[in-house]
Design an enzyme around this catalytic site. Structure first.
Site, PDB file in Angstrom:
ATOM      1  CD  GLN A 214      -2.941  -0.944   2.350  1.00  0.00           C
ATOM      2  OE1 GLN A 214      -3.895  -0.167   2.273  1.00  0.00           O
ATOM      3  NE2 GLN A 214      -2.715  -1.682   3.435  1.00  0.00           N
TER       4      GLN A 214
ATOM      5  CE1 TYR B 207       3.641  -6.478  11.230  1.00  0.00           C
ATOM      6  CE2 TYR B 207       2.212  -5.539  12.905  1.00  0.00           C
ATOM      7  CZ  TYR B 207       2.920  -5.409  11.730  1.00  0.00           C
ATOM      8  OH  TYR B 207       2.917  -4.205  11.059  1.00  0.00           O
TER       9      TYR B 207
ATOM     10  CE  LYS C  68       7.284  -3.309  10.972  1.00  0.00           C
ATOM     11  NZ  LYS C  68       7.923  -3.135   9.637  1.00  0.00           N
TER      12      LYS C  68
END
Length: 307
Positions: free
Chosen positions: A11, A124, A128
Protein backbone atom coordinates in the site's frame (compact mmCIF):
# COMPACT_ATOMS: atom_id res chain seq x y z
CA UNK A 1 18.16 12.35 -5.67
CA UNK A 2 18.20 8.57 -6.10
CA UNK A 3 15.75 6.65 -3.90
CA UNK A 4 15.59 2.87 -3.59
CA UNK A 5 12.16 1.68 -2.43
CA UNK A 6 11.51 -1.84 -1.12
CA UNK A 7 8.01 -3.25 -0.79
CA UNK A 8 6.96 -1.53 -4.01
CA UNK A 9 3.77 -3.60 -4.38
CA UNK A 10 2.42 -2.78 -0.91
CA UNK A 11 0.00 0.00 0.00
CA UNK A 12 2.68 2.50 0.97
CA UNK A 13 4.92 1.46 -1.92
CA UNK A 14 2.16 2.03 -4.46
CA UNK A 15 1.23 5.41 -2.97
CA UNK A 16 4.88 6.54 -2.92
CA UNK A 17 5.13 5.73 -6.61
CA UNK A 18 1.96 7.74 -7.26
CA UNK A 19 3.42 10.74 -5.41
CA UNK A 20 7.07 10.47 -6.43
CA UNK A 21 8.59 13.99 -6.41
CA UNK A 22 9.98 15.26 -9.71
CA UNK A 23 13.53 15.47 -8.33
CA UNK A 24 13.55 11.79 -7.28
CA UNK A 25 15.00 9.01 -9.39
CA UNK A 26 12.93 6.23 -7.88
CA UNK A 27 13.92 2.59 -8.12
CA UNK A 28 10.84 0.70 -6.91
CA UNK A 29 11.59 -2.92 -6.05
CA UNK A 30 9.11 -5.63 -5.07
CA UNK A 31 10.09 -8.94 -3.51
CA UNK A 32 10.75 -10.59 -6.88
CA UNK A 33 13.30 -7.89 -7.69
CA UNK A 34 14.88 -7.71 -4.23
CA UNK A 35 14.34 -10.18 -1.41
CA UNK A 36 15.48 -8.25 1.65
CA UNK A 37 15.95 -11.48 3.62
CA UNK A 38 18.89 -12.28 1.29
CA UNK A 39 21.79 -10.33 2.77
CA UNK A 40 24.07 -10.82 -0.24
CA UNK A 41 21.37 -9.73 -2.69
CA UNK A 42 20.72 -6.60 -0.63
CA UNK A 43 24.41 -5.80 -0.36
CA UNK A 44 24.99 -6.24 -4.09
CA UNK A 45 21.96 -4.20 -5.13
CA UNK A 46 22.64 -1.28 -2.83
CA UNK A 47 26.33 -1.24 -3.79
CA UNK A 48 25.35 -1.26 -7.48
CA UNK A 49 22.67 1.44 -7.27
CA UNK A 50 24.38 3.73 -4.74
CA UNK A 51 21.12 5.39 -3.65
CA UNK A 52 20.98 8.57 -1.61
CA UNK A 53 18.01 7.16 0.33
CA UNK A 54 16.49 3.75 0.99
CA UNK A 55 12.83 3.52 2.02
CA UNK A 56 11.99 0.18 3.59
CA UNK A 57 8.28 -0.34 3.03
CA UNK A 58 8.69 -4.12 2.81
CA UNK A 59 7.25 -6.04 5.74
CA UNK A 60 5.59 -9.24 6.87
CA UNK A 61 2.21 -7.86 7.99
CA UNK A 62 -0.01 -10.94 8.43
CA UNK A 63 -0.59 -10.43 12.16
CA UNK A 64 -2.47 -13.64 12.90
CA UNK A 65 -0.39 -15.78 10.55
CA UNK A 66 2.79 -14.60 12.26
CA UNK A 67 1.76 -16.46 15.43
CA UNK A 68 2.44 -19.74 13.64
CA UNK A 69 5.06 -18.41 11.23
CA UNK A 70 7.25 -16.33 13.51
CA UNK A 71 10.44 -17.43 11.80
CA UNK A 72 9.39 -15.89 8.49
CA UNK A 73 8.03 -12.76 10.18
CA UNK A 74 11.36 -12.24 11.96
CA UNK A 75 13.29 -13.02 8.78
CA UNK A 76 11.58 -10.17 6.92
CA UNK A 77 10.92 -7.67 9.70
CA UNK A 78 14.19 -8.05 11.63
CA UNK A 79 16.84 -9.58 9.42
CA UNK A 80 15.59 -7.81 6.29
CA UNK A 81 15.61 -4.44 8.03
CA UNK A 82 19.10 -5.12 9.40
CA UNK A 83 20.41 -6.08 5.96
CA UNK A 84 19.16 -2.81 4.50
CA UNK A 85 20.62 -0.78 7.37
CA UNK A 86 24.00 -2.43 7.03
CA UNK A 87 24.04 -1.96 3.25
CA UNK A 88 22.96 1.68 3.64
CA UNK A 89 25.82 2.27 6.06
CA UNK A 90 28.37 0.87 3.64
CA UNK A 91 26.95 2.94 0.76
CA UNK A 92 26.63 6.16 2.76
CA UNK A 93 22.86 6.20 2.15
CA UNK A 94 20.11 7.43 4.46
CA UNK A 95 17.41 4.93 5.48
CA UNK A 96 13.74 5.42 6.38
CA UNK A 97 12.16 2.32 7.91
CA UNK A 98 8.40 1.96 8.47
CA UNK A 99 7.08 0.35 11.67
CA UNK A 100 3.81 -0.12 13.55
CA UNK A 101 1.67 0.83 16.55
CA UNK A 102 1.59 -2.87 17.46
CA UNK A 103 4.91 -2.50 19.25
CA UNK A 104 2.79 -1.29 22.22
CA UNK A 105 0.68 -3.34 24.63
CA UNK A 106 -2.28 -0.92 24.70
CA UNK A 107 -2.37 -0.57 28.49
CA UNK A 108 -1.42 3.09 28.72
CA UNK A 109 -4.84 4.51 27.74
CA UNK A 110 -3.39 7.70 26.34
CA UNK A 111 -1.70 8.27 22.98
CA UNK A 112 1.72 6.65 22.91
CA UNK A 113 4.73 8.88 22.40
CA UNK A 114 8.08 7.90 20.94
CA UNK A 115 9.50 7.83 24.48
CA UNK A 116 7.00 5.30 25.84
CA UNK A 117 8.18 1.76 26.50
CA UNK A 118 7.35 -0.72 23.76
CA UNK A 119 5.85 -4.02 24.94
CA UNK A 120 4.39 -5.91 21.98
CA UNK A 121 1.72 -8.55 22.56
CA UNK A 122 2.18 -10.66 19.44
CA UNK A 123 4.90 -12.07 17.19
CA UNK A 124 4.30 -9.47 14.50
CA UNK A 125 4.77 -6.63 16.99
CA UNK A 126 7.87 -8.27 18.46
CA UNK A 127 9.41 -8.67 15.02
CA UNK A 128 8.73 -5.04 14.11
CA UNK A 129 10.19 -3.78 17.40
CA UNK A 130 13.39 -5.76 16.89
CA UNK A 131 13.54 -4.46 13.32
CA UNK A 132 13.36 -0.88 14.59
CA UNK A 133 16.17 -1.53 17.03
CA UNK A 134 18.34 -3.18 14.39
CA UNK A 135 17.98 -0.14 12.13
CA UNK A 136 18.58 2.48 14.81
CA UNK A 137 21.56 0.63 16.30
CA UNK A 138 23.17 0.20 12.89
CA UNK A 139 22.60 3.73 11.53
CA UNK A 140 22.75 6.78 13.78
CA UNK A 141 21.01 8.93 11.15
CA UNK A 142 18.25 6.44 10.32
CA UNK A 143 14.57 7.37 10.44
CA UNK A 144 11.95 5.00 11.85
CA UNK A 145 8.33 5.97 11.24
CA UNK A 146 5.58 4.15 13.16
CA UNK A 147 2.04 4.22 11.81
CA UNK A 148 -1.39 2.69 12.50
CA UNK A 149 -4.32 1.08 10.68
CA UNK A 150 -3.16 1.65 7.11
CA UNK A 151 -5.78 1.62 4.35
CA UNK A 152 -5.84 2.63 0.68
CA UNK A 153 -7.24 1.79 -2.72
CA UNK A 154 -4.47 -0.81 -3.03
CA UNK A 155 -3.78 -4.22 -1.52
CA UNK A 156 -5.71 -5.80 1.34
CA UNK A 157 -7.00 -3.59 4.13
CA UNK A 158 -9.96 -3.00 6.44
CA UNK A 159 -11.77 -0.54 4.15
CA UNK A 160 -11.71 -2.93 1.20
CA UNK A 161 -12.77 -5.80 3.45
CA UNK A 162 -15.75 -3.91 4.84
CA UNK A 163 -16.97 -2.94 1.37
CA UNK A 164 -16.59 -6.53 0.21
CA UNK A 165 -18.49 -7.85 3.22
CA UNK A 166 -21.24 -5.26 2.71
CA UNK A 167 -21.62 -6.36 -0.90
CA UNK A 168 -21.73 -10.00 0.16
CA UNK A 169 -24.31 -9.27 2.85
CA UNK A 170 -26.44 -7.40 0.32
CA UNK A 171 -26.43 -10.48 -1.91
CA UNK A 172 -27.33 -12.69 1.08
CA UNK A 173 -24.12 -14.64 0.70
CA UNK A 174 -22.31 -15.53 3.89
CA UNK A 175 -19.13 -13.44 3.79
CA UNK A 176 -15.68 -14.54 4.80
CA UNK A 177 -13.74 -13.46 7.85
CA UNK A 178 -12.29 -9.95 7.41
CA UNK A 179 -8.56 -9.40 7.44
CA UNK A 180 -6.61 -8.02 10.38
CA UNK A 181 -8.93 -9.46 13.04
CA UNK A 182 -11.22 -6.45 12.89
CA UNK A 183 -14.51 -8.24 13.00
CA UNK A 184 -16.55 -11.26 12.08
CA UNK A 185 -19.89 -11.82 10.30
CA UNK A 186 -22.50 -13.80 12.22
CA UNK A 187 -24.67 -14.24 9.13
CA UNK A 188 -25.34 -12.56 5.79
CA UNK A 189 -27.23 -9.66 7.37
CA UNK A 190 -25.20 -8.58 10.40
CA UNK A 191 -21.50 -7.78 10.63
CA UNK A 192 -19.97 -8.30 14.06
CA UNK A 193 -17.05 -5.87 14.50
CA UNK A 194 -14.63 -5.50 17.40
CA UNK A 195 -15.41 -2.39 19.44
CA UNK A 196 -12.85 -2.52 22.25
CA UNK A 197 -9.66 -2.06 20.22
CA UNK A 198 -8.75 1.49 19.18
CA UNK A 199 -6.45 2.63 16.39
CA UNK A 200 -5.87 5.72 14.23
CA UNK A 201 -6.80 4.80 10.64
CA UNK A 202 -4.13 6.12 8.27
CA UNK A 203 -4.45 6.58 4.52
CA UNK A 204 -1.33 5.20 2.83
CA UNK A 205 -1.29 8.26 0.55
CA UNK A 206 -1.06 10.56 3.57
CA UNK A 207 1.65 8.32 5.01
CA UNK A 208 3.55 8.57 1.70
CA UNK A 209 3.34 12.36 1.85
CA UNK A 210 4.68 12.26 5.42
CA UNK A 211 7.58 10.04 4.32
CA UNK A 212 8.46 12.45 1.50
CA UNK A 213 8.25 15.48 3.80
CA UNK A 214 10.27 13.79 6.54
CA UNK A 215 13.05 12.94 4.10
CA UNK A 216 13.13 16.57 2.92
CA UNK A 217 13.49 18.12 6.39
CA UNK A 218 16.22 20.71 6.86
CA UNK A 219 18.16 20.25 9.03
CA UNK A 220 17.85 16.50 8.39
CA UNK A 221 15.63 14.57 10.77
CA UNK A 222 16.67 11.27 12.35
CA UNK A 223 15.44 8.87 14.99
CA UNK A 224 11.95 7.66 15.83
CA UNK A 225 8.69 9.37 14.79
CA UNK A 226 4.98 8.62 14.85
CA UNK A 227 2.56 9.44 12.04
CA UNK A 228 -1.06 8.32 11.80
CA UNK A 229 -4.51 9.63 10.94
CA UNK A 230 -5.90 12.39 13.13
CA UNK A 231 -8.90 10.43 14.44
CA UNK A 232 -8.86 7.61 16.98
CA UNK A 233 -11.58 5.00 16.47
CA UNK A 234 -12.53 1.47 17.38
CA UNK A 235 -12.76 -0.97 14.48
CA UNK A 236 -16.54 -0.87 14.91
CA UNK A 237 -16.59 2.93 14.66
CA UNK A 238 -14.28 2.81 11.65
CA UNK A 239 -16.64 0.38 9.90
CA UNK A 240 -19.56 2.74 10.55
CA UNK A 241 -17.60 5.65 9.05
CA UNK A 242 -16.79 3.54 5.99
CA UNK A 243 -20.41 2.61 5.39
CA UNK A 244 -21.67 6.16 6.05
CA UNK A 245 -19.16 7.50 3.53
CA UNK A 246 -20.10 4.86 0.95
CA UNK A 247 -23.79 5.62 1.31
CA UNK A 248 -23.22 9.36 0.88
CA UNK A 249 -21.39 8.67 -2.37
CA UNK A 250 -23.77 6.01 -3.68
CA UNK A 251 -27.43 6.11 -2.62
CA UNK A 252 -27.84 2.51 -3.77
CA UNK A 253 -25.15 1.27 -1.39
CA UNK A 254 -26.69 -1.23 1.01
CA UNK A 255 -25.43 -0.60 4.52
CA UNK A 256 -25.47 -3.80 6.58
CA UNK A 257 -26.28 -3.58 10.29
CA UNK A 258 -23.27 -3.66 12.58
CA UNK A 259 -23.00 -5.41 15.92
CA UNK A 260 -20.32 -4.34 18.37
CA UNK A 261 -18.40 -7.22 19.90
CA UNK A 262 -15.38 -7.56 22.17
CA UNK A 263 -11.99 -8.84 21.06
CA UNK A 264 -12.53 -11.88 23.27
CA UNK A 265 -15.64 -12.72 21.25
CA UNK A 266 -13.59 -12.67 18.08
CA UNK A 267 -10.86 -15.03 19.34
CA UNK A 268 -8.13 -14.12 16.87
CA UNK A 269 -4.87 -16.10 17.04
CA UNK A 270 -2.84 -12.95 17.78
CA UNK A 271 -3.55 -10.74 20.77
CA UNK A 272 -3.84 -7.08 19.78
CA UNK A 273 -3.42 -3.94 21.90
CA UNK A 274 -6.71 -2.53 23.13
CA UNK A 275 -5.43 1.02 22.64
CA UNK A 276 -2.58 1.62 20.21
CA UNK A 277 -3.22 5.27 19.42
CA UNK A 278 -0.04 7.14 18.48
CA UNK A 279 0.83 10.68 19.61
CA UNK A 280 2.16 12.71 16.69
CA UNK A 281 3.41 15.83 18.49
CA UNK A 282 7.05 15.20 17.57
CA UNK A 283 6.42 15.05 13.83
CA UNK A 284 4.04 18.01 14.05
CA UNK A 285 7.04 19.95 15.33
CA UNK A 286 8.56 19.44 11.89
CA UNK A 287 5.45 20.86 10.22
CA UNK A 288 4.08 17.44 9.21
CA UNK A 289 0.46 17.16 10.36
CA UNK A 290 -1.90 14.15 10.36
CA UNK A 291 -4.92 14.39 8.06
CA UNK A 292 -8.57 14.18 9.21
CA UNK A 293 -10.35 10.94 8.36
CA UNK A 294 -13.16 12.68 6.48
CA UNK A 295 -10.63 14.26 4.11
CA UNK A 296 -8.71 11.07 3.32
CA UNK A 297 -11.35 8.34 3.42
CA UNK A 298 -13.82 9.78 0.91
CA UNK A 299 -11.54 9.62 -2.19
CA UNK A 300 -10.55 6.05 -1.33
CA UNK A 301 -14.19 4.96 -1.00
CA UNK A 302 -15.00 6.70 -4.28
CA UNK A 303 -12.18 4.89 -6.08
CA UNK A 304 -13.14 1.51 -4.64
CA UNK A 305 -16.86 1.88 -5.43
CA UNK A 306 -15.97 2.77 -9.02
CA UNK A 307 -14.14 -0.54 -9.55
Amino acid sequence: MKVLLTGADGQLGRCLQDRCPAHWRLLALNRSRLDITDSQAVSRRVALEQPDWIINAAAYTAVDQAEGDAEQAFSVNVKGAAHLAEAAGRAGARLLHVSTDYVFDGQLRRPYTEQDAARPLNEYGRSKLLGERAVLQSLSQALVLRTSGVYSEYGNNFVKTMLRLAAAAGKEVAPTKPENAAGQPSNAAVLRIVADQHICPTYAGDLADAVIDLMACSPPASGLYHYCGAMQLSWHEFAQHIFDCAQRQDASFSMPPLQAISASDYSAPAQRPAYSVLACEKIKGLGIWPKPLFVSLSPVIKALLAK
